[in-house]
Design an enzyme around this catalytic site. Structure first.
Site, mmCIF file in Angstrom:
data_model
loop_
_atom_site.group_PDB
_atom_site.id
_atom_site.type_symbol
_atom_site.label_atom_id
_atom_site.label_comp_id
_atom_site.label_asym_id
_atom_site.label_seq_id
_atom_site.Cartn_x
_atom_site.Cartn_y
_atom_site.Cartn_z
ATOM 1 N N THR A 221 2.789 7.680 -1.156
ATOM 2 C CA THR A 221 3.947 8.020 -1.973
ATOM 3 C C THR A 221 4.196 6.985 -3.061
ATOM 4 O OG1 THR A 221 4.936 9.081 -0.048
ATOM 5 C CG2 THR A 221 6.391 8.619 -1.912
ATOM 6 N N ASP B 114 -1.411 3.176 -0.550
ATOM 7 C CA ASP B 114 -0.230 3.861 -0.037
ATOM 8 C C ASP B 114 -0.234 5.244 -0.686
ATOM 9 O OD1 ASP B 114 2.427 4.290 1.057
ATOM 10 O OD2 ASP B 114 3.131 4.011 -1.000
ATOM 11 N N ASP C 138 3.764 0.551 -3.554
ATOM 12 C CA ASP C 138 4.887 0.504 -4.493
ATOM 13 C C ASP C 138 6.239 0.253 -3.842
ATOM 14 O OD1 ASP C 138 6.574 3.495 -4.677
ATOM 15 O OD2 ASP C 138 4.863 3.266 -3.350
#
Length: 615
Positions: free
Chosen positions: A313, A311, A508
């Site tokens: 960000t 991912d 996250d």
């Protein structure tokens, strides 16, 4: 009996402790003249009965032969011939293996339950002449819903009154909140940050984007088949071979005790201990370096990874907007002065971009007056007697500020995925500030090391193509997919999961939960990651230290190599024990002690894994 069958770690540990004492007393003969029965019966009952019941349950009700059947055969043979110590000792070893396996299995995932708890419980329904609160599941298509500042949007819909800024990180992973106005769509589970707006529901609660995420997560979890232990895979053949060896020994020698000894030494204690001991050592080693591996199954899946999906960000980047550049467009204002005036104007702002500008300015700020927020667009303020406007392009245009002077320079930053805040002083464009999410310092080195280890990296993000391209270029990732919804990430992961190129997802946020669950293995950022992402993952980086990822994958491969070594050696030791038993050299008791040499070997060999170090 039910608790025995469940093999609960605490209960099994207590039984194992009592059994150890009883076996010591049995072999020393301390209570031989006091008790009418061998005290080893305590170990047989406490540790052996769950094995026996489990074997019967597997054969009769599940029609499946597992390793328990072979152990039960050894127990029964030992008891029938009066070798109670051998029976108790075999049962104890197996229960120790059960304790290790339970310990490495980790706690059950709670990610799906936490996704469900994200769903808003109520909605403010606007009807003719009144407004009332109703359960969010009662919202119908076409209903008008008021959403207050700080509330989570209950259903998917479209804004019909008001302007605001929405935190969409739950669904898209975007680090910077998105401004919304009339006609824009909003999704359930996202958060209204400023002001109040009215929306029209386009879907009912059960059909919303968040509920769709929950259903997909449940399906992915159900479809992830548990890994069966090697001993259970081969149990049927082991049972047949054990019986054949025992009957053959009896037939050729005519001695029943030799046949019993063969059954005892054929019991795969070391074989079954081979996996949990190495897995436990691997988990312990990972913990020393700030990595939590949730289970033995997770470790095995991680050891097979050939492709890693990141991912953007909060994973490759820090997950928060930072000031990337300050540009002045007027020679009367220095770069420092532009920054100072902008930060001063924004110091009362609650917008994440405004807070980032203030946090980045390291000089004393000016006092301000007449501060005003125009929701979702920008701010107005008086700074040192000057009228200051700070905001996005459409806000400046609405205030009749000419942006042409900034067009060429701004486009460069926009193409690199930055967000631009324009600054006008006394009605004229004076400069702008570019904000972006910054790549982690170790990201490029981590990607390079993964490639060197034969692992292919890729980037999956809900952010726009410009932001994704800028970060992927700095990190050294060639395979980039942008503008992805959570289910689209899941679909891409699903194309690789279970294939010849097993994939690991690293994320996250809540929006990564589906991909983390669907992947062959998932790794979550523990420091800044959401609880749902952490609970959906197989491993957690406690301190968000992504440079540990290559070591984690290397460690899991090392642990599985230990498992294979342990299995080969335990089998060789067992074969030797069978030969010695068939020739009469070993008795049931000495045979039990001999074949436990294999158990000691696998434990010591696994423990050496604790000395393995990160480069």
């Amino acid at each position: 009996m039910n608790r025995w069958l469940e093999n609960e770690t605490k209960l099994t540990s207590i039984f194992a402790g009592i059994s150890i004492v009883s076996l010591i007393l049995s072999i020393t003969g301390v209570l031989k003249d006091i008790l009418s029965v061998d005290i080893a019966w305590i170990a047989i009952i406490l540790c052996g009965m769950p094995i026996l019941v489990g074997a019967i349950n597997g054969v009769v009700f599940e029609h499946d032969i597992k390793a328990d059947v072979l152990v039960a055969m050894a127990l029964i043979a030992s008891v029938v011939t009066g070798e109670y110590f051998a029976a108790g000792e075999v049962a104890l070893i197996m229960q120790i293996g059960s304790i290790l396996e339970d310990y490495t299995s980790g706690k059950a995932r709670e990610g799906i339950e936490k996704l469900i708890r994200l769903t808003p419980q109520k909605a403010h329904l606007i009807t003719t002449g009144e407004e009332k609160d109703i359960p969010s599941e009662d919202v119908k298509v076409g209903d008008r819903i008021r959403v207050l500042a700080g509330e989570t949007i209950p259903v998917d819909g479209i804004i019909v009154e008001g302007e605001t800024t929405i935190d969409q990180s739950v669904m898209t992973g975007e680090s910077i909140p998105v401004d919304k106005k009339c006609g824009d769509k909003v999704s359930s589970g996202t958060v209204n940050q400023f002001g109040t707006f009215v929306m029209k529901a386009e879907k009912e609660s059960g059909d919303s984007a968040l509920q769709r995420m929950i259903r997909l997560a449940q399906e992915a979890e159900e479809n992830k088949a548990p890994i069966v232990t090697l001993a259970d895979k081969w149990a049927t053949w082991l049972v047949v071979i054990a019986f054949a060896c025992a009957i053959g020994t009896w037939a050729f020698t005519g001695e029943f005790m030799r046949a019993v000894t063969v059954l005892v030494v054929f019991c795969p204690c070391a074989f079954i201990l081979a996996t949990p001991t190495a897995v436990l050592a691997g988990i312990g080693n990972a913990a020393k370096y700030g990595m939590i591996i949730r289970s033995g199954d997770a470790l095995e899946r991680l050891s097979k990874i050939k492709r890693v999906a990141f991912d953007k960000t909060g994973t490759l980047t820090y997950g928060k907007p930072h000031v990337a550049e300050v540009v002045t467009l007027d020679e009367d204002y220095s770069r420092t002065e532009i920054f100072r005036i902008a930060a001063s104007a924004e110091k009362r702002s609650e917008h994440p971009l405004g807070r980032a500008i203030v946090a980045g300015c390291k000089v004393d700020l000016y006092d301000i007056t007449d501060f005003k927020v125009i929701a979702g667009r920008g701010i107005k303020a008086q700074v040192i007697g000057k009228s200051v406007l700070a905001g996005k392009a459409d806000f400046m245009k609405s205030e009749r500020v000419d942006l042409s002077i900034a067009t060429n320079q701004v486009s460069t930053f926009l193409n690199n995925g930055a967000t631009v805040i324009y600054l006008a002083i006394n009605g004229k464009m004076r400069g702008f500030i570019a904000l972006a999410d910054i790549i982690r310092e170790d990201a490029a080195a981590t990607i390079k090391k993964l490639v060197e280890h034969g692992v292919t990296p890729m980037l999956l993000t809900g952010d726009n193509e410009q932001a994704a391209g800028a970060i992927s270029q700095k990190a050294g990732i060639k395979d980039v997919r942008a503008n992805l919804l959570p289910e689209e990430k899941m679909e891409i992961i699903g194309d690789y999961a279970g294939s010849k190129e097993p994939i690991c997802m690293i994320g996250d946020g809540v929006n990564d939960a589906l991909a983390l669950t669907a992947a062959d293995a998932g790794i979550a950022m523990g420091g800044i990651g959401s609880d749902i992402a952490i609970e959906s993952a197989d491993a957690v980086l406690v301190s968000d230290d992504i440079k540990r990822i290559p070591y984690l994958l290397s460690l899991t491969k090392k642990a599985m190599q230990k498992v294979k070594t342990n299995i080969i050696m335990s089998m060789m030791i067992n074969i030797t024990a069978v030969i010695l038993s068939a020739t009469g050299i070993l008795t049931p008791v000495t045979g039990a002690l001999w074949h436990n040499f294999g158990s000691v070997f696998v434990v010591v060999n696994a423990a050496l894994l604790l000395r393995y170090k990160d480069e």
